[in-house]
Design a protein around this motif. Structure first.
Motif, PDB file in Angstrom:
ATOM      1  N   VAL A  28      31.022  33.138  36.945  1.00 49.85           N
ATOM      2  CA  VAL A  28      30.952  33.693  35.597  1.00 49.85           C
ATOM      3  C   VAL A  28      29.776  34.660  35.451  1.00 49.85           C
ATOM      4  O   VAL A  28      29.938  35.760  34.918  1.00 49.85           O
ATOM      5  CB  VAL A  28      30.891  32.565  34.543  1.00 49.85           C
ATOM      6  CG1 VAL A  28      30.735  33.132  33.141  1.00 49.85           C
ATOM      7  CG2 VAL A  28      32.150  31.696  34.628  1.00 49.85           C
ATOM      8  N   VAL A  29      28.605  34.288  35.947  1.00 49.80           N
ATOM      9  CA  VAL A  29      27.437  35.161  35.799  1.00 49.80           C
ATOM     10  C   VAL A  29      27.383  36.228  36.900  1.00 49.80           C
ATOM     11  O   VAL A  29      27.242  37.411  36.613  1.00 49.80           O
ATOM     12  CB  VAL A  29      26.120  34.344  35.766  1.00 49.80           C
ATOM     13  CG1 VAL A  29      24.903  35.258  35.760  1.00 49.80           C
ATOM     14  CG2 VAL A  29      26.103  33.431  34.538  1.00 49.80           C
ATOM     15  N   ALA A  30      27.509  35.819  38.152  1.00 50.99           N
ATOM     16  CA  ALA A  30      27.323  36.761  39.266  1.00 50.99           C
ATOM     17  C   ALA A  30      28.599  37.500  39.675  1.00 50.99           C
ATOM     18  O   ALA A  30      28.529  38.496  40.378  1.00 50.99           O
ATOM     19  CB  ALA A  30      26.744  36.026  40.477  1.00 50.99           C
ATOM     20  N   GLY A  31      29.759  37.001  39.267  1.00 48.38           N
ATOM     21  CA  GLY A  31      31.002  37.670  39.612  1.00 48.38           C
ATOM     22  C   GLY A  31      31.529  37.346  40.999  1.00 48.38           C
ATOM     23  O   GLY A  31      32.440  37.997  41.494  1.00 48.38           O
ATOM     24  N   ARG A  32      30.978  36.318  41.620  1.00 50.18           N
ATOM     25  CA  ARG A  32      31.411  35.881  42.946  1.00 50.18           C
ATOM     26  C   ARG A  32      32.608  34.942  42.785  1.00 50.18           C
ATOM     27  O   ARG A  32      32.619  34.085  41.919  1.00 50.18           O
ATOM     28  CB  ARG A  32      30.231  35.159  43.606  1.00 50.18           C
ATOM     29  CG  ARG A  32      30.452  34.656  44.986  1.00 50.18           C
ATOM     30  CD  ARG A  32      29.140  34.165  45.621  1.00 50.18           C
ATOM     31  NE  ARG A  32      28.387  33.214  44.825  1.00 50.18           N
ATOM     32  CZ  ARG A  32      28.668  31.922  44.729  1.00 50.18           C
ATOM     33  NH1 ARG A  32      29.691  31.417  45.358  1.00 50.18           N
ATOM     34  NH2 ARG A  32      27.906  31.132  43.993  1.00 50.18           N
ATOM     35  N   VAL A  90      29.298  22.787  38.459  1.00 49.75           N
ATOM     36  CA  VAL A  90      29.008  23.580  37.259  1.00 49.75           C
ATOM     37  C   VAL A  90      28.117  24.760  37.626  1.00 49.75           C
ATOM     38  O   VAL A  90      28.389  25.909  37.246  1.00 49.75           O
ATOM     39  CB  VAL A  90      28.330  22.704  36.177  1.00 49.75           C
ATOM     40  CG1 VAL A  90      27.722  23.553  35.067  1.00 49.75           C
ATOM     41  CG2 VAL A  90      29.312  21.698  35.606  1.00 49.75           C
ATOM     42  N   MET A  91      27.059  24.488  38.362  1.00 44.60           N
ATOM     43  CA  MET A  91      26.134  25.558  38.755  1.00 44.60           C
ATOM     44  C   MET A  91      26.834  26.614  39.606  1.00 44.60           C
ATOM     45  O   MET A  91      26.630  27.815  39.406  1.00 44.60           O
ATOM     46  CB  MET A  91      24.956  24.970  39.530  1.00 44.60           C
ATOM     47  CG  MET A  91      24.049  24.094  38.714  1.00 44.60           C
ATOM     48  SD  MET A  91      22.948  23.072  39.726  1.00 44.60           S
ATOM     49  CE  MET A  91      22.053  24.303  40.646  1.00 44.60           C
ATOM     50  N   GLU A  92      27.625  26.156  40.553  1.00 45.31           N
ATOM     51  CA  GLU A  92      28.325  27.060  41.467  1.00 45.31           C
ATOM     52  C   GLU A  92      29.320  27.939  40.706  1.00 45.31           C
ATOM     53  O   GLU A  92      29.352  29.154  40.890  1.00 45.31           O
ATOM     54  CB  GLU A  92      29.046  26.245  42.540  1.00 45.31           C
ATOM     55  CG  GLU A  92      29.894  27.051  43.487  1.00 45.31           C
ATOM     56  CD  GLU A  92      29.116  27.762  44.565  1.00 45.31           C
ATOM     57  OE1 GLU A  92      29.731  28.499  45.340  1.00 45.31           O
ATOM     58  OE2 GLU A  92      27.883  27.594  44.643  1.00 45.31           O
ATOM     59  N   PHE A  93      30.140  27.322  39.853  1.00 41.92           N
ATOM     60  CA  PHE A  93      31.164  28.077  39.150  1.00 41.92           C
ATOM     61  C   PHE A  93      30.560  28.999  38.089  1.00 41.92           C
ATOM     62  O   PHE A  93      30.813  30.202  38.070  1.00 41.92           O
ATOM     63  CB  PHE A  93      32.203  27.151  38.516  1.00 41.92           C
ATOM     64  CG  PHE A  93      33.242  27.928  37.768  1.00 41.92           C
ATOM     65  CD1 PHE A  93      34.274  28.542  38.453  1.00 41.92           C
ATOM     66  CD2 PHE A  93      33.152  28.089  36.394  1.00 41.92           C
ATOM     67  CE1 PHE A  93      35.216  29.301  37.771  1.00 41.92           C
ATOM     68  CE2 PHE A  93      34.085  28.841  35.712  1.00 41.92           C
ATOM     69  CZ  PHE A  93      35.118  29.457  36.400  1.00 41.92           C
ATOM     70  N   TRP A  94      29.800  28.420  37.178  1.00 43.36           N
ATOM     71  CA  TRP A  94      29.296  29.203  36.052  1.00 43.36           C
ATOM     72  C   TRP A  94      28.223  30.201  36.474  1.00 43.36           C
ATOM     73  O   TRP A  94      28.166  31.316  35.948  1.00 43.36           O
ATOM     74  CB  TRP A  94      28.802  28.282  34.939  1.00 43.36           C
ATOM     75  CG  TRP A  94      29.942  27.619  34.248  1.00 43.36           C
ATOM     76  CD1 TRP A  94      30.529  26.417  34.572  1.00 43.36           C
ATOM     77  CD2 TRP A  94      30.689  28.130  33.158  1.00 43.36           C
ATOM     78  NE1 TRP A  94      31.581  26.162  33.738  1.00 43.36           N
ATOM     79  CE2 TRP A  94      31.707  27.201  32.852  1.00 43.36           C
ATOM     80  CE3 TRP A  94      30.598  29.292  32.390  1.00 43.36           C
ATOM     81  CZ2 TRP A  94      32.616  27.390  31.820  1.00 43.36           C
ATOM     82  CZ3 TRP A  94      31.502  29.483  31.364  1.00 43.36           C
ATOM     83  CH2 TRP A  94      32.499  28.545  31.087  1.00 43.36           C
ATOM     84  N   GLY A  95      27.376  29.818  37.427  1.00 42.69           N
ATOM     85  CA  GLY A  95      26.367  30.758  37.921  1.00 42.69           C
ATOM     86  C   GLY A  95      26.951  31.764  38.892  1.00 42.69           C
ATOM     87  O   GLY A  95      26.672  32.959  38.819  1.00 42.69           O
ATOM     88  N   GLY A  96      27.782  31.276  39.811  1.00 44.88           N
ATOM     89  CA  GLY A  96      28.341  32.136  40.845  1.00 44.88           C
ATOM     90  C   GLY A  96      29.465  33.024  40.359  1.00 44.88           C
ATOM     91  O   GLY A  96      29.443  34.234  40.569  1.00 44.88           O
TER      92      GLY A  96
END
Length: 153
Positions: A61-65, A53-59
């Motif tokens: 969705v938020v960061a665009g990675r 969750v952290m990797e997908f949504w932070g990376g």
């Protein structure tokens, strides 16, 4: 009311650290055990899912990675607790790096393959960050109940 991304990260850290403590206390055998309920997940799988969750949504969705995520595999995951705890610490550092430039009012930088842009989580980067917090806190409670059930065996 504005909430800074760093404040969200502090609460996410607290939940992840609590889950890492639980799997560490349970040890390899119990942490990889599913309670006797249909569809239940092991504590190991719950924490692995939260890291996803952290990797997908932070990376993404938020960061665009671009993040290559196998969500279903997260729930089948098992292994040594020490490795998972190390992965959790690494994920916390990566999450903070991903959100350091987050703009809570801006549109998300990345999308989701099956969720439309009109969903609440895609209203803004701030909404996506709150979704991460929602998920890890919800799963911390799930893990606490799972731990209690496993200890009753």
């Amino acid at each position: 009311m504005g909430i800074a991304p760093d404040a969200v990260a502090s609460y996410v850290d607290r939940a992840i650290e609590a889950m890492a403590d639980i799997v560490g206390d349970l040890g390899d055998d119990l942490a990889n055990t599913r309670p006797g309920l249909p569809g239940a997940n092991s504590p190991y799988a719950i924490l692995r899912h939260c890291l996803g969750v952290m990797e997908f949504w932070g990376g993404q969705v938020v960061a665009g990675r671009t993040v290559d995520r196998d969500r279903e595999a997260e729930f089948r995951a098992s292994g040594a607790v020490a490795g998972l705890i190390a992965d959790a610490q690494k994920a916390q550092r990566r999450f903070r790096a991903d959100i350091v430039t987050a703009d809570p009012k801006a549109r998300p930088m990345g999308g989701h393959p099956t969720t439309g842009p009109d969903e609440l989580e895609f209203t803004s980067q701030g909404h996506a960050l709150l979704h991460i917090l929602e998920e890890v806190c919800q799963h911390l409670g799930q893990m606490e109940i799972t731990r209690d059930m496993l200890r009753q065996r």
